[in-house]
Design a protein around this motif. Structure first.
Motif, PDB file in Angstrom:
ATOM      1  N   ARG A   5       0.836  -1.210   0.000  1.00 18.74           N
ATOM      2  CA  ARG A   5       0.000   0.000   0.000  1.00 18.74           C
ATOM      3  C   ARG A   5       0.868   1.256   0.000  1.00 18.74           C
ATOM      4  N   LYS A   6       0.373   2.285  -0.688  1.00 21.29           N
ATOM      5  CA  LYS A   6       1.019   3.588  -0.641  1.00 21.29           C
ATOM      6  C   LYS A   6       0.764   4.222   0.720  1.00 21.29           C
ATOM      7  N   LEU A   7       1.756   4.946   1.213  1.00 17.90           N
ATOM      8  CA  LEU A   7       1.592   5.709   2.449  1.00 17.90           C
ATOM      9  C   LEU A   7       1.011   7.073   2.094  1.00 17.90           C
ATOM     10  N   ILE A   8      -0.138   7.388   2.647  1.00 12.31           N
ATOM     11  CA  ILE A   8      -0.784   8.680   2.408  1.00 12.31           C
ATOM     12  C   ILE A   8      -0.855   9.420   3.749  1.00 12.31           C
ATOM     13  N   TYR A   9      -0.280  10.612   3.777  1.00 11.96           N
ATOM     14  CA  TYR A   9      -0.273  11.431   4.980  1.00 11.96           C
ATOM     15  C   TYR A   9      -1.587  12.193   5.078  1.00 11.96           C
TER      16      TYR A   9
END
Length: 169
Positions: A33-37
């Motif tokens: 998964r992409k890390l989304i802030y």
């Protein structure tokens, strides 16, 4: 002709090597998964203590729903302001500074920053500026267009039902 082909081959090898080098610096996915802030306010704008407490609760709910949304679409949310206040006191200047430092360190490891509020706090300004400085894409998710409301329609409907019940009493 041989010289031209050799130059083309050298050029493609250099380009390929540069692409390989760029791949090394790409941010890794975590659990696929992409890390989304999650960039959203925590501190209240209101000076009235009762209104301020309510505003903080609403801000925490917004951050929670933003995280839930990101998980639903296959991302891994990074939302320091949901957990840092449990052990760092926002009222103590040193601890607030440490929380901001830790949040920015987490942001630097993210693929994207999603802003979940039209009301941009001073902390959010720092986060957005850091993302811009690092070339991290920033997306504005405006609540006024109903994006979060639509994503959590049943939850919002339940909230409205509770408000109506409270008014009836």
């Amino acid at each position: 002709m041989v010289k031209v082909m050799t130059q083309e081959k050298e050029h493609s090898t250099k380009a390929q090597t540069r692409e390989d080098r760029l791949k090394i610096y790409q941010k890794p996915m975590v659990a696929g998964r992409k890390l989304i802030y999650v960039c959203s306010p925590l501190s209240p704008n209101s000076e009235d203590p009762d209104e301020a407490d309510q505003e903080v609760l609403e801000n925490l709910l917004r951050a929670k729903r933003a995280c839930e949304l990101l998980v639903r679409i296959g991302a891994l949310p990074v939302c320091p302001h949901l957990y840092l206040p449990y052990f760092l006191d926002d009222e103590i200047e040193e601890e607030r500074g440490l929380a901001e430092e830790l949040a920015l360190a987490a942001l630097r490891r993210c693929h994207e920053v999603w802003v979940f509020s039209e009301n941009i706090s001073s902390g959010m300004v720092r986060e957005i500026a850091e993302a811009a400085k690092r070339g991290i894409p920033v997306r504005m998710i405006c609540e006024s267009n109903g994006f979060l409301r639509d994503a959590f329609k049943n939850d919002y409907d339940d909230d409205e039902d509770r408000e109506e019940e409270d008014e009836d009493e």
